[in-house]
Design a protein around this motif. Structure first.
Motif, mmCIF file in Angstrom:
data_model
loop_
_atom_site.group_PDB
_atom_site.id
_atom_site.type_symbol
_atom_site.label_atom_id
_atom_site.label_comp_id
_atom_site.label_asym_id
_atom_site.label_seq_id
_atom_site.Cartn_x
_atom_site.Cartn_y
_atom_site.Cartn_z
ATOM 1 N N VAL A 100 0.836 -1.205 0.000
ATOM 2 C CA VAL A 100 0.000 0.000 0.000
ATOM 3 C C VAL A 100 0.874 1.259 0.000
ATOM 4 C CG1 VAL A 100 -1.620 1.339 1.397
ATOM 5 C CG2 VAL A 100 -1.973 -1.129 1.081
ATOM 6 N N ARG A 101 1.907 1.260 0.822
ATOM 7 C CA ARG A 101 2.796 2.416 0.899
ATOM 8 C C ARG A 101 3.532 2.640 -0.429
ATOM 9 N NH1 ARG A 101 4.634 5.081 5.231
ATOM 10 N NH2 ARG A 101 3.995 3.394 6.645
ATOM 11 N N GLU A 102 3.995 1.552 -1.042
ATOM 12 C CA GLU A 102 4.700 1.667 -2.326
ATOM 13 C C GLU A 102 3.779 2.195 -3.422
ATOM 14 O OE1 GLU A 102 7.962 -1.971 -1.785
ATOM 15 O OE2 GLU A 102 5.992 -2.365 -2.682
ATOM 16 N N ALA A 103 2.518 1.778 -3.378
ATOM 17 C CA ALA A 103 1.556 2.252 -4.376
ATOM 18 C C ALA A 103 1.356 3.758 -4.271
ATOM 19 C CB ALA A 103 0.223 1.529 -4.205
ATOM 20 N N LEU A 104 1.223 4.243 -3.042
ATOM 21 C CA LEU A 104 1.065 5.683 -2.842
ATOM 22 C C LEU A 104 2.333 6.428 -3.236
ATOM 23 C CD1 LEU A 104 -0.819 5.697 0.581
ATOM 24 C CD2 LEU A 104 -1.784 6.093 -1.693
ATOM 25 N N GLN A 105 3.481 5.859 -2.919
ATOM 26 C CA GLN A 105 4.739 6.500 -3.272
ATOM 27 C C GLN A 105 4.893 6.599 -4.791
ATOM 28 O OE1 GLN A 105 8.223 5.321 -1.093
ATOM 29 N NE2 GLN A 105 9.590 5.779 -2.809
ATOM 30 N N SER A 106 4.508 5.553 -5.493
ATOM 31 C CA SER A 106 4.592 5.563 -6.959
ATOM 32 C C SER A 106 3.731 6.676 -7.543
ATOM 33 C CB SER A 106 4.151 4.212 -7.527
ATOM 34 O OG SER A 106 5.037 3.192 -7.136
ATOM 35 N N ALA A 116 10.883 14.368 2.015
ATOM 36 C CA ALA A 116 10.206 14.648 3.282
ATOM 37 C C ALA A 116 8.736 14.981 3.035
ATOM 38 C CB ALA A 116 10.896 15.783 4.020
ATOM 39 N N ALA A 117 8.484 15.801 2.020
ATOM 40 C CA ALA A 117 7.108 16.170 1.679
ATOM 41 C C ALA A 117 6.331 14.948 1.211
ATOM 42 C CB ALA A 117 7.113 17.247 0.596
ATOM 43 N N LYS A 118 7.015 14.068 0.474
ATOM 44 C CA LYS A 118 6.380 12.854 -0.027
ATOM 45 C C LYS A 118 5.987 11.938 1.139
ATOM 46 C CE LYS A 118 8.376 11.341 -3.633
ATOM 47 N NZ LYS A 118 9.347 10.686 -4.535
ATOM 48 N N ALA A 119 6.907 11.763 2.085
ATOM 49 C CA ALA A 119 6.629 10.904 3.239
ATOM 50 C C ALA A 119 5.473 11.451 4.063
ATOM 51 C CB ALA A 119 7.877 10.774 4.100
ATOM 52 N N GLU A 120 5.439 12.771 4.222
ATOM 53 C CA GLU A 120 4.355 13.405 4.981
ATOM 54 C C GLU A 120 3.015 13.214 4.284
ATOM 55 O OE1 GLU A 120 3.122 17.877 6.616
ATOM 56 O OE2 GLU A 120 5.134 17.503 5.818
ATOM 57 N N ARG A 121 3.030 13.328 2.954
ATOM 58 C CA ARG A 121 1.799 13.169 2.181
ATOM 59 C C ARG A 121 1.297 11.724 2.250
ATOM 60 N NH1 ARG A 121 -2.568 15.824 0.684
ATOM 61 N NH2 ARG A 121 -3.528 14.914 -1.148
ATOM 62 N N ILE A 122 2.217 10.764 2.182
ATOM 63 C CA ILE A 122 1.837 9.360 2.272
ATOM 64 C C ILE A 122 1.199 9.065 3.624
ATOM 65 C CG2 ILE A 122 2.746 6.998 2.447
ATOM 66 C CD1 ILE A 122 4.818 7.819 0.298
ATOM 67 N N ASP A 123 1.803 9.562 4.689
ATOM 68 C CA ASP A 123 1.251 9.335 6.032
ATOM 69 C C ASP A 123 -0.145 9.943 6.151
ATOM 70 O OD1 ASP A 123 3.481 7.960 6.845
ATOM 71 O OD2 ASP A 123 4.423 9.680 7.841
ATOM 72 N N TYR A 124 -0.335 11.113 5.539
ATOM 73 C CA TYR A 124 -1.640 11.775 5.582
ATOM 74 C C TYR A 124 -2.692 10.938 4.852
ATOM 75 C CZ TYR A 124 -5.370 14.957 4.185
ATOM 76 O OH TYR A 124 -6.607 15.515 3.941
ATOM 77 N N ILE A 125 -2.356 10.427 3.668
ATOM 78 C CA ILE A 125 -3.319 9.647 2.897
ATOM 79 C C ILE A 125 -3.642 8.333 3.599
ATOM 80 C CG2 ILE A 125 -3.720 8.449 0.703
ATOM 81 C CD1 ILE A 125 -1.954 10.627 -0.596
ATOM 82 N N LEU A 126 -2.622 7.697 4.166
ATOM 83 C CA LEU A 126 -2.867 6.466 4.922
ATOM 84 C C LEU A 126 -3.843 6.724 6.067
ATOM 85 C CD1 LEU A 126 0.750 4.995 5.128
ATOM 86 C CD2 LEU A 126 -1.168 4.021 3.859
ATOM 87 N N LYS A 127 -3.689 7.863 6.712
ATOM 88 C CA LYS A 127 -4.552 8.206 7.849
ATOM 89 C C LYS A 127 -5.988 8.452 7.406
ATOM 90 C CE LYS A 127 -5.059 11.474 11.680
ATOM 91 N NZ LYS A 127 -4.470 12.667 12.365
ATOM 92 N N ILE A 128 -6.181 9.293 6.391
ATOM 93 C CA ILE A 128 -7.550 9.658 6.017
ATOM 94 C C ILE A 128 -8.290 8.496 5.354
ATOM 95 C CG2 ILE A 128 -7.028 12.116 5.802
ATOM 96 C CD1 ILE A 128 -7.124 11.751 2.751
ATOM 97 N N CYS A 132 -3.592 2.923 7.589
ATOM 98 C CA CYS A 132 -2.309 2.957 8.322
ATOM 99 C C CYS A 132 -1.826 1.554 8.702
ATOM 100 C CB CYS A 132 -2.434 3.817 9.573
ATOM 101 S SG CYS A 132 -2.531 5.591 9.244
ATOM 102 N N GLU A 133 -2.717 0.750 9.248
ATOM 103 C CA GLU A 133 -2.306 -0.577 9.715
ATOM 104 C C GLU A 133 -2.074 -1.561 8.575
ATOM 105 O OE1 GLU A 133 -5.737 -3.077 11.386
ATOM 106 O OE2 GLU A 133 -6.482 -1.007 11.600
ATOM 107 N N HIS A 134 -2.430 -1.141 7.357
ATOM 108 C CA HIS A 134 -2.249 -2.007 6.187
ATOM 109 C C HIS A 134 -1.142 -1.497 5.265
ATOM 110 C CE1 HIS A 134 -6.014 -3.812 7.447
ATOM 111 N NE2 HIS A 134 -6.585 -2.615 7.407
ATOM 112 N N ALA A 135 -0.377 -0.507 5.711
ATOM 113 C CA ALA A 135 0.593 0.171 4.851
ATOM 114 C C ALA A 135 1.621 -0.765 4.231
ATOM 115 C CB ALA A 135 1.301 1.276 5.636
ATOM 116 N N ASP A 136 2.009 -1.801 4.958
ATOM 117 C CA ASP A 136 3.051 -2.709 4.470
ATOM 118 C C ASP A 136 2.501 -4.013 3.911
ATOM 119 O OD1 ASP A 136 5.164 -0.929 5.164
ATOM 120 O OD2 ASP A 136 4.887 -1.490 7.265
ATOM 121 N N LEU A 152 -8.822 5.123 -4.112
ATOM 122 C CA LEU A 152 -9.081 6.529 -3.805
ATOM 123 C C LEU A 152 -7.802 7.230 -3.351
ATOM 124 C CD1 LEU A 152 -12.475 6.182 -1.892
ATOM 125 C CD2 LEU A 152 -12.135 7.299 -4.098
ATOM 126 N N GLY A 153 -7.009 6.531 -2.521
ATOM 127 C CA GLY A 153 -5.779 7.116 -2.008
ATOM 128 C C GLY A 153 -4.805 7.482 -3.100
#
Length: 204
Positions: A100-106, A116-128, A132-136, A152-153
């Motif tokens: 899930v995290r790699e998909a958002l990063q791509s 840093a901005a990318k990591a912050e954005r990924i964390d935000y999308i995982l949260k909304i 979050c618990e499925h990120a890996d 959607l993310g």
């Protein structure tokens, strides 16, 4: 017939017609509609009536005759809407062997260069999106509702002003369906997003 709810102006079209080769009749004829900004909009109708065709033609994914507009500006090609309008298909196009995290990063690699901005954005999308618990986890291991959330993310990664959602709750259990709709409503209220949802369920 297509029923359109919450009509004002954000995305709009005038006299859209979509033709297919070797067919005497168009699959969409002279459709005109305007969608309300910063709100949930719905395109409702039975299967095969042209709901998805209307939206795809309006945002220039499908060739059509007629005109489309975004915030009053004419849309000449789908490229005009990059970063402004997202399209979440009914079934996710995310690669099943990514996490899930790699998909958002791509998705973010295209538009965000700062790590840093990318990591912050990924964390935000995982949260909304509640992922979050499925990120890996691999995308292939996700449930139906989780797949709709990652779809959607990925589209929300570039923070579009508006998003067209094609049957994103179709086939889900009532709890998952309500959770997806609550997510969209929350983004309308907190971020001023505009959603155009293609749906079958009139009760929603």
């Amino acid at each position: 017939r297509i029923a359109i709810l919450n009509i004002l102006k954000m995305l709009s079209c005038k006299n859209l017609t979509v033709k297919v080769p070797n067919s005497p009749e168009p699959i969409l004829k002279n459709a005109s509609v305007a969608f309300k900004p910063h709100a949930m909009n719905a395109v409702i109708g039975p299967s095969g009536c042209g709901k998805t065709t209307l939206i795809k033609a309006m945002i220039k994914i499908l060739p059509s005759e007629g005109e489309s507009f975004f915030c009053g500006e004419k849309i000449n090609a789908s490229e005009d809407l990059v970063g402004k309008v997202g399209f979440a298909p009914q079934f996710t196009c995310v690669h099943p062997m990514l996490t899930v995290r790699e998909a958002l990063q791509s998705a973010l690699d295209i538009s965000v260069s700062d790590n840093a901005a990318k990591a912050e954005r990924i964390d935000y999308i995982l949260k909304i999106t509640g992922l979050c618990e499925h990120a890996d986890k691999l995308v292939s291991s996700l449930s139906g509702g989780q797949l709709r959330r990652i779809g959607l993310g990925v589209e929300l990664a570039n923070d579009p002003t508006a998003m067209c959602c094609d049957e994103v709750t179709s086939g889900l259990d009532p709890l998952s369906e309500n959770a997806i709709l609550d997510l969209l409503k929350g983004l309308c209220e907190s971020r001023g997003k505009t959603f155009i949802c293609i749906i079958h369920n009139l009760a929603k």
